[in-house]
Enzyme design. Structure first.
Site, short mmCIF file in Angstrom:
data_model
loop_
_atom_site.label_atom_id
_atom_site.label_comp_id
_atom_site.label_asym_id
_atom_site.label_seq_id
_atom_site.Cartn_x
_atom_site.Cartn_y
_atom_site.Cartn_z
N ARG A 110 0.81 -1.23 0.00
CA ARG A 110 0.00 0.00 0.00
C ARG A 110 0.84 1.27 0.00
O ARG A 110 0.31 2.38 -0.10
CB ARG A 110 -0.99 -0.01 1.18
CG ARG A 110 -2.04 1.10 1.08
CD ARG A 110 -3.11 1.03 2.13
NE ARG A 110 -2.60 0.68 3.44
CZ ARG A 110 -1.94 1.53 4.24
NH1 ARG A 110 -1.74 2.77 3.87
NH2 ARG A 110 -1.49 1.12 5.40
N TYR A 161 -16.12 9.26 -19.69
CA TYR A 161 -16.41 7.85 -19.44
C TYR A 161 -17.50 7.78 -18.36
O TYR A 161 -17.42 8.51 -17.36
CB TYR A 161 -15.13 7.16 -18.97
CG TYR A 161 -15.33 5.76 -18.47
CD1 TYR A 161 -15.59 4.72 -19.36
CD2 TYR A 161 -15.26 5.46 -17.11
CE1 TYR A 161 -15.78 3.43 -18.89
CE2 TYR A 161 -15.45 4.18 -16.64
CZ TYR A 161 -15.71 3.16 -17.55
OH TYR A 161 -15.89 1.90 -17.09
N ASP A 192 -7.56 11.67 -19.00
CA ASP A 192 -7.77 10.23 -19.10
C ASP A 192 -7.31 9.85 -20.52
O ASP A 192 -7.98 10.18 -21.50
CB ASP A 192 -9.25 9.91 -18.88
CG ASP A 192 -9.55 8.42 -18.98
OD1 ASP A 192 -8.74 7.67 -19.57
OD2 ASP A 192 -10.62 8.01 -18.48
N LYS A 204 -7.72 -1.67 -20.23
CA LYS A 204 -7.98 -1.62 -21.67
C LYS A 204 -6.69 -1.92 -22.46
O LYS A 204 -6.22 -3.04 -22.43
CB LYS A 204 -8.60 -0.27 -22.03
CG LYS A 204 -9.68 0.19 -21.05
CD LYS A 204 -10.89 -0.73 -20.99
CE LYS A 204 -11.78 -0.48 -19.77
NZ LYS A 204 -12.23 0.88 -19.56
C1 LIG Z 1 -12.73 1.59 -18.50
C2 LIG Z 1 -12.46 3.05 -18.45
C3 LIG Z 1 -12.24 3.70 -17.23
C4 LIG Z 1 -12.37 3.00 -15.89
O1 LIG Z 1 -11.43 2.04 -15.75
P1 LIG Z 1 -11.60 0.76 -14.76
O2 LIG Z 1 -10.32 0.03 -14.95
O3 LIG Z 1 -12.82 0.03 -15.21
O4 LIG Z 1 -11.77 1.31 -13.39
C5 LIG Z 1 -11.94 5.05 -17.25
N1 LIG Z 1 -11.85 5.73 -18.42
C6 LIG Z 1 -12.05 5.14 -19.61
C7 LIG Z 1 -11.96 5.94 -20.85
C8 LIG Z 1 -12.37 3.78 -19.67
O5 LIG Z 1 -12.57 3.21 -20.87
#
Ligand SMILES: *Cc1c(COP(=O)(O)O)cnc(C)c1O
Length: 378
Positions: A47, A101, A173, A198
Site C-alpha cells: 500500500r 467515461y 484520461d 484496456k
Molecule cells: C474503462 C475506463 C475507465 C475506468 O477504468 P476501470 O479500470 O474500469 O476502473 C476510465 N476511463 C475510460 C476511458 C475507460 O474506458
C-alpha cells in the site's frame, strides 16, 4: 527521469529491475508483503505503492508517456479518483469536460458534492468553454480524448495552456488513445491517467490503473493514494509489465485495422454515420492528426441502419462485450451499456442514437473482420 528512446525499445526494456540472482531475461515476481526495514532507504509495503513489481510496471508506463514517475492502481477509476482528490479539497472547484467515461461521470457527480467540491461540466470540443468556467477557487481541469462513444476530440495543447495560464493542475484520461498514440505530457498536461484494464493490459484479463506525472505531482498523488489504498498486487503488476512489452505492436495493428474498417464502413450502404478521428470528415480530424502522432486508435463507432441488435447477434468473430482494448475485436450498444442511464433526449444531444454501435478493433486479420461485418449486415 525516464529515458527518452524509441517506444518499441521502451516497451520491452523500460522499468525492469532484472533478475540479479539467476540472470534470467525477465523481471521476477516479488510477492512479499513484508520487508525488512533496517538499512533500506524506504520501507517497502504494497500500500506504499513501492514494491518491486509495482515500481517496474509504473516506470514502464511513465517511460512510454515521457513522464518522470508513476503509480500503479487497482483500477482505472482508482487512478482517476485518487488523482482528482489529491489536488482538490472542500471548497475547491474543478472544470471537467461533459463527454466523460460513464464511470468517471458518475463518480464525480456523486462523490464531489459529498465532499463539498464544486464542478462545472463543459463542451470538450471548445477550449474557450474551459477558460470561461474557471472561478477564483478552481484548482483542476480534467479532460478525456478521444471520448466515448463518438470519439470527440479535445484540443489537449489548448486546454493545457489554459490550465498553465491560470495555475491549475490539468489531468487527462488517456485510456482510449493509449501511450502509443498520444502523449499528453509532451503537450503540456500535468497528470496522465489510464484504465490499464484496456490497451495497457490488452488481453481482456486484467483490471488496473495508472497515473504518471512529474516527481512532485506523483508525490502529491501518493500522499492521497496510500490513504485511499487502491494499490495493485505484485502478480497483476507483473502481468501488466509483460503485457506492455507488446503494446506498441498491438496498438499499431489496431490503428491500422480500425482505419481500414472505418473506411470500409463509410462506403457501406447499410451503415449511417461512422465516427473515427482518422476519417477526414471527422470534426476533430485536424487536431487528432496533430496530437495523436502514433495513430488514431482502435476505437470507432457507427450507425447500423437496420436493427443493430440483430446485426450484432449475427456476428461470429466479433464478440459482444462491455469492455475494450483487447486483442480480440468486441462490439457493444452504448444505449444498452455505458449510456443506459441517460434519457433519450440527452443521448440525442451527443449523437448516441439507438442505432449506434461501438467497435473495439482487435489485432485480427482485417479481411476476416470485414467478412464478419459483411455477412452480419446482409
Ligand atoms: C474503462 C475506463 C475507465 C475506468 O477504468 P476501470 O479500470 O474500469 O476502473 C476510465 N476511463 C475510460 C476511458 C475507460 O474506458
Amino acid at each position: 527521469m525516464a529515458q527518452r528512446s524509441s517506444k518499441l525499445t521502451q516497451s520491452v526494456h523500460a522499468g525492469s529491475a532484472g533478475d540479479s540472482l539467476y540472470k534470467g531475461t525477465v523481471n521476477p515476481i516479488f510477492p512479499a508483503s513484508a520487508y525488512d526495514y533496517e538499512g533500506i532507504g524506504e520501507t517497502h509495503y504494497p500500500r506504499y505503492f513501492n514494491t518491486p513489481n509495482q515500481v517496474a510496471a509504473a516506470m514502464k508506463i511513465a517511460a512510454l508517456e515521457n513522464a518522470e514517475d508513476g503509480l500503479m492502481f487497482s483500477s482505472g477509476l482508482a487512478a482517476i479518483m485518487t488523482s482528482l482528490f489529491a489536488f482538490l479539497k472542500q471548497g475547491d472547484h474543478a472544470v471537467l469536460q461533459h463527454d466523460l467515461y460513464g464511470g468517471t461521470f458518475n463518480a464525480v457527480t456523486v462523490e464531489f458534492p459529498r465532499y463539498g467540491i464544486d464542478y462545472t461540466l463543459v463542451d470538450g470540443s471548445n477550449p474557450e468553454a474551459f477558460e470561461q468556467a474557471i472561478r477564483p477557487n478552481t484548482k483542476v481541469i480534467y479532460i478525456e480524448t478521444p471520448s466515448n462513444p463518438t470519439l470527440t476530440i479535445t484540443d489537449i495543447k489548448a486546454v493545457a495552456a489554459i490550465a498553465k495560464k491560470h495555475n491549475l493542475i490539468s489531468i487527462i484520461d488517456n485510456t482510449f488513445a493509449s501511450p502509443v498514440n498520444q502523449n499528453p505530457i509532451d503537450l503540456g498536461i500535468d497528470v496522465v491517467t489510464h484504465s490499464g484494464t484496456k490497451y495497457i493490459g490488452g488481453h481482456s484479463d486484467i483490471c488496473c490503473g495508472a497515473a504518471v506525472s512529474s516527481n512532485e505531482n506523483i508525490k502529491q498523488i501518493w500522499n492521497s493514494a496510500f490513504h485511499f489504498g487502491g494499490s495493485l498486487d505484485a502478480q497483476t503488476c507483473w502481468l501488466v509489465e509483460r503485457s506492455l512489452k507488446t503494446i506498441v505492436l498491438r496498438v499499431r495493428q489496431q490503428n491500422e485495422n480500425a482505419l481500414n474498417l472505418a473506411q470500409w464502413l463509410s462506403a457501406h450502404k447499410k451503415i449511417g454515420k461512422v465516427y473515427y478521428p482518422g476519417l477526414p470528415d471527422h470534426p476533430g480530424h485536424a487536431i487528432a492528426k496533430a496530437q495523436m502522432p502514433g495513430g488514431f486508435g482502435g476505437m470507432l463507432s457507427f450507425e447500423v441502419l437496420d436493427d443493430p441488435h440483430a446485426f450484432m447477434s449475427r456476428l461470429t468473430l466479433i464478440k459482444r462485450a462491455l469492455s475494450l482494448g483487447g486483442v480480440e475485436s468486441t462490439i457493444c450498444s452504448p444505449v444498452k451499456t455505458s449510456h443506459s442511464k441517460m434519457s433519450a433526449e440527452e443521448r440525442a444531444k451527443i449523437n448516441v442514437t439507438d442505432n449506434l454501435v461501438r467497435l473495439s478493433v482487435g489485432i485480427e486479420e482485417v479481411g476476416d473482420l470485414i467478412q464478419d461485418l459483411e455477412q452480419a449486415l446482409e
